[in-house]
Design a protein around this motif. Structure first.
Motif, short mmCIF file in Angstrom:
data_model
loop_
_atom_site.label_atom_id
_atom_site.label_comp_id
_atom_site.label_asym_id
_atom_site.label_seq_id
_atom_site.Cartn_x
_atom_site.Cartn_y
_atom_site.Cartn_z
N LEU A 147 41.51 26.45 38.83
CA LEU A 147 42.68 27.20 39.31
C LEU A 147 43.82 26.25 39.69
CD1 LEU A 147 40.89 29.91 41.43
CD2 LEU A 147 42.16 30.28 39.30
N HIS A 148 43.48 25.18 40.35
CA HIS A 148 44.49 24.18 40.73
C HIS A 148 45.19 23.62 39.50
CE1 HIS A 148 45.87 20.09 41.73
NE2 HIS A 148 46.25 20.66 42.86
N PRO A 152 50.49 25.10 38.10
CA PRO A 152 51.88 24.77 37.74
C PRO A 152 52.36 25.49 36.47
CG PRO A 152 50.69 22.78 38.35
CD PRO A 152 49.68 23.89 38.24
N GLN A 153 51.51 25.58 35.46
CA GLN A 153 51.91 26.26 34.22
C GLN A 153 52.08 27.76 34.45
OE1 GLN A 153 52.76 24.66 31.23
NE2 GLN A 153 53.67 26.68 30.98
N MET A 154 51.18 28.34 35.25
CA MET A 154 51.31 29.77 35.58
C MET A 154 52.65 30.04 36.25
SD MET A 154 47.61 31.04 36.99
CE MET A 154 48.15 32.73 37.20
N SER A 161 59.25 34.66 32.62
CA SER A 161 59.02 36.01 32.09
C SER A 161 58.93 37.12 33.13
CB SER A 161 57.75 36.03 31.26
OG SER A 161 56.61 35.88 32.10
N LYS A 162 58.54 36.78 34.35
CA LYS A 162 58.26 37.77 35.40
C LYS A 162 57.26 38.82 34.92
CE LYS A 162 61.18 35.95 38.30
NZ LYS A 162 60.76 35.00 39.27
N THR A 163 56.31 38.38 34.11
CA THR A 163 55.23 39.25 33.65
C THR A 163 53.90 38.65 34.08
OG1 THR A 163 55.06 38.09 31.52
CG2 THR A 163 56.54 40.01 31.62
N THR A 164 52.89 39.50 34.14
CA THR A 164 51.56 39.06 34.55
C THR A 164 51.10 37.90 33.68
OG1 THR A 164 51.03 41.29 35.27
CG2 THR A 164 49.17 39.80 34.90
N GLN A 165 50.57 36.89 34.32
CA GLN A 165 50.08 35.70 33.63
C GLN A 165 48.55 35.78 33.54
OE1 GLN A 165 52.36 33.37 32.31
NE2 GLN A 165 53.56 35.18 32.86
#
Length: 180
Positions: A147-148, A152-154, A161-165
């Motif tokens: 997760l860590h 940063p990429q998420m 995009s402001k969309t679910t990643q």
């Protein structure tokens, strides 16, 4: 890092005594100290208040202000009710379930345990309506590292995009596949 820890987090309460008693009874917090003044030190505004400090463990302090001359407490109608909350870490499931049982026995609504995969939680409200969470960790070191590494990429992709990643969708894939 320049920060050592959070000194305290402060919220408003409607009744100082009720608030202290709730946190003592259900979360075993010690009532550390109280400050009461007629003026706000940082602004000089005349506004009598009671400022409470409760020991949340490990040097963490939860504070409250009772403001008898201010308008009644309200909530931000533009923020969903579940967003703003205080999450406290507890040792294990048994501890969370013990608190849940005590709360429910006294008529408080409790949600959970809720599976977040890397931790489990229960949710409830204090007498002022603040949403509280008790969480106990269940993640492996490898899961936390994974997760860590992707965080940063998420964040970058979300910002664009402001969309679910879906970078960490593996957290709930197993849970959702059971529901189908």
């Amino acid at each position: 890092m320049i920060l050592e820890r959070i000194h305290h987090v402060a919220y408003r309460c409607m009744d100082a005594k009720t608030t202290v008693e709730f946190y003592q009874k259900y979360l075993d917090m010690d009532f550390v100290l109280a400050i009461s003044e007629d003026k706000v030190p940082s602004t000089g505004e005349p506004d009598p208040y009671m400022h409470l400090f409760l020991d949340a463990g490990q040097g963490n302090v939860l504070a409250f202000f009772e403001l008898p001359n201010s308008p009644e407490m309200t909530w931000d109608p533009n923020t969903p009710d579940w967003v703003q909350h205080i999450a406290f870490k507890v040792k294990d499931e048994a501890t969370a379930l013990k608190v849940k049982e005590r709360l429910e026995k006294d008529g408080h609504d409790v949600v959970g345990p809720t599976n977040h995969h890397i931790f489990q939680s229960i949710y409830f409200r204090d007498p002022d309506g603040h949403r509280l969470e008790l969480a106990y960790d269940t993640a492996t070191a490898e899961e936390m590292q994974r997760l860590h590494d992707v965080a940063p990429q998420m964040l970058e992709d979300w910002t664009k995009s402001k969309t679910t990643q879906r970078h960490a969708s593996w957290l709930h894939e197993e849970e959702f596949s059971k529901d189908k």
